[in-house]
Design an enzyme around this catalytic site. Sequence first.
Site, short mmCIF file in Angstrom:
data_model
loop_
_atom_site.label_atom_id
_atom_site.label_comp_id
_atom_site.label_asym_id
_atom_site.label_seq_id
_atom_site.Cartn_x
_atom_site.Cartn_y
_atom_site.Cartn_z
N PHE A 1 9.18 1.27 2.77
CA PHE A 1 8.26 2.35 3.16
C PHE A 1 6.96 1.73 3.64
O PHE A 1 6.33 0.95 2.91
CB PHE A 1 7.97 3.31 1.99
CG PHE A 1 7.09 4.45 2.42
CD1 PHE A 1 7.62 5.57 3.02
CD2 PHE A 1 5.71 4.38 2.26
CE1 PHE A 1 6.81 6.61 3.46
CE2 PHE A 1 4.89 5.42 2.70
CZ PHE A 1 5.44 6.54 3.30
N LYS B 1 -4.51 1.52 -0.91
CA LYS B 1 -4.41 2.16 -2.22
C LYS B 1 -5.46 1.72 -3.24
O LYS B 1 -6.55 2.26 -3.29
CB LYS B 1 -2.99 1.95 -2.76
CG LYS B 1 -1.96 2.84 -2.02
CD LYS B 1 -0.70 2.94 -2.80
CE LYS B 1 0.40 3.73 -2.11
NZ LYS B 1 0.33 5.16 -2.35
N ASP C 1 3.49 -6.42 3.00
CA ASP C 1 2.84 -5.13 2.74
C ASP C 1 2.54 -5.04 1.25
O ASP C 1 3.43 -4.77 0.45
CB ASP C 1 3.77 -4.00 3.22
CG ASP C 1 3.18 -2.61 2.96
OD1 ASP C 1 2.21 -2.50 2.21
OD2 ASP C 1 3.74 -1.64 3.51
C1 LIG Z 1 4.01 -0.13 0.52
C2 LIG Z 1 3.31 0.97 1.23
N1 LIG Z 1 2.87 0.78 2.48
C3 LIG Z 1 2.21 1.73 3.14
C4 LIG Z 1 1.97 2.95 2.57
C5 LIG Z 1 1.25 4.01 3.35
O1 LIG Z 1 -0.03 4.13 2.85
P1 LIG Z 1 -0.92 5.42 3.19
O2 LIG Z 1 -0.28 6.57 2.52
O3 LIG Z 1 -2.27 5.07 2.65
O4 LIG Z 1 -0.92 5.56 4.67
C6 LIG Z 1 2.41 3.21 1.28
C7 LIG Z 1 2.19 4.52 0.65
O5 LIG Z 1 2.82 4.90 -0.29
C8 LIG Z 1 3.09 2.19 0.59
O6 LIG Z 1 3.54 2.38 -0.65
#
Ligand SMILES: Cc1ncc(COP(=O)(O)O)c(C=O)c1O
Length: 405
Positions: free
Chosen positions: A138, A254, A225
């Site tokens: 994700f 986050k 990520d």
């Molecule tokens: C690993 C990861 N990358 C990217 C995102 C996307 O982040 P945002 O919701 O701040 O756009 C999330 C959100 O849950 C995530 O868990």
Amino acid sequence: MNAPEKISANSEPHVMTTYGRLPMAMSYGRGCWVWDTDGKKYLDGLGGIAVNTLGHAHPKLVPALQEQIGRLIHTSNYYAAPLQEQLAAKLCELSGLTNAFFCNSGLEANEAALKIARKFGHDKGIDFPEVIVYEKAFHGRSIATLSATGNPKIHEGFGPLVQGFVRVPLNDVAAMEEVAQTHPNVVAVFLEVIQGEGGVNPAKAEYLQAVRRICDEHGWLLMLDEVQCGIGRTGKWFAHQWAGIQPDVMPLAKGLGSGVPVGAVVCGPKAAQVLKPGNHGTTFGGNQLAMRAGIETLRIMEEERVMENAAHTGAALLAALHRELAGVAGIVEIRGLGLMLGIELNRPCGELLGRAADAGLLISVTADRVVRLVPPLILSVTEAEQIVAILCPLIKELLAVPPHP
Ligand SMILES: Cc1ncc(COP(=O)(O)O)c(C=O)c1O
């Protein structure tokens, strides 16, 4: 405390229905506890989905942010940005990388990473660069990041998807070696060190080391990520540090601002100079309030040994979950690291969200069958035991009923 959040029962909804929401509205919080507008108290096992690093209303963060708001919130990226420099320097010190770009969310950090990968490819003369991405990954909800995401449900209705992704399973070195043989246009590998939304699935240390080696052999960028698993959550500043490797590109968000929206993409020497003036930008990214939130979050984390607490309390929470759920039929696996834990059941368990809230606990359920705990990193061992005392009976109750055929 004012409670402007009360909505009259018969008012028409005007917010788009992109979320299935529980009915309670949260009013205020202290530490790892949140109160709703009816005065009901909840233990926060969710941390705003791995966001509220320092819990709620942290006594050092609140006055620092108040002071910043009274001074400057935003002035644009037209001017020198000493707070950006300060936060970038700190992130580089903690990661061993060299430069950062600031944005406002996880998907924006990932978009920046994907743009870096593509430009890196074009700079090498590759006109159709490809990025290796993962099943169950994700990366966000923009068109590019949802295309990189490995969940068909998230793709549904949003085609045509962005091209240039090659998908592989996690922890399968042979699959990646094969892609290396068959796809000459690959320029980068992009993965979560622990898949969060995909069900709390850790990449193995040996796998990460192998991917680092393969990236080096082929001149690819390794892009990790760490939006969900970074910023101390696993007991190291960044989850990949458990494997003793370094990425070339690391998106963060986050937990970095303890609730204030902050995103960052932190790069090493192979990637840091790829984007040139005019190649990328954002109006809000790196504004004074966001930068102050990041700086203070990291400062308070160091001062109060919050990362060490995440390791210690996380280990206690994991042990207590194993103790309470040992031998319970229907538990597939309990896994994770630090304060990023998942309990996989043998059936969908979305209803636990509401049942836990009724019992005074905030949690999430991800990948249909995985109860996920990503609480504030200031959680105490006593609070961890309280989470277990509320959650485990609910899980056992659910599992005691035969699954739907
Ligand atoms: C690993 C990861 N990358 C990217 C995102 C996307 O982040 P945002 O919701 O701040 O756009 C999330 C959100 O849950 C995530 O868990």
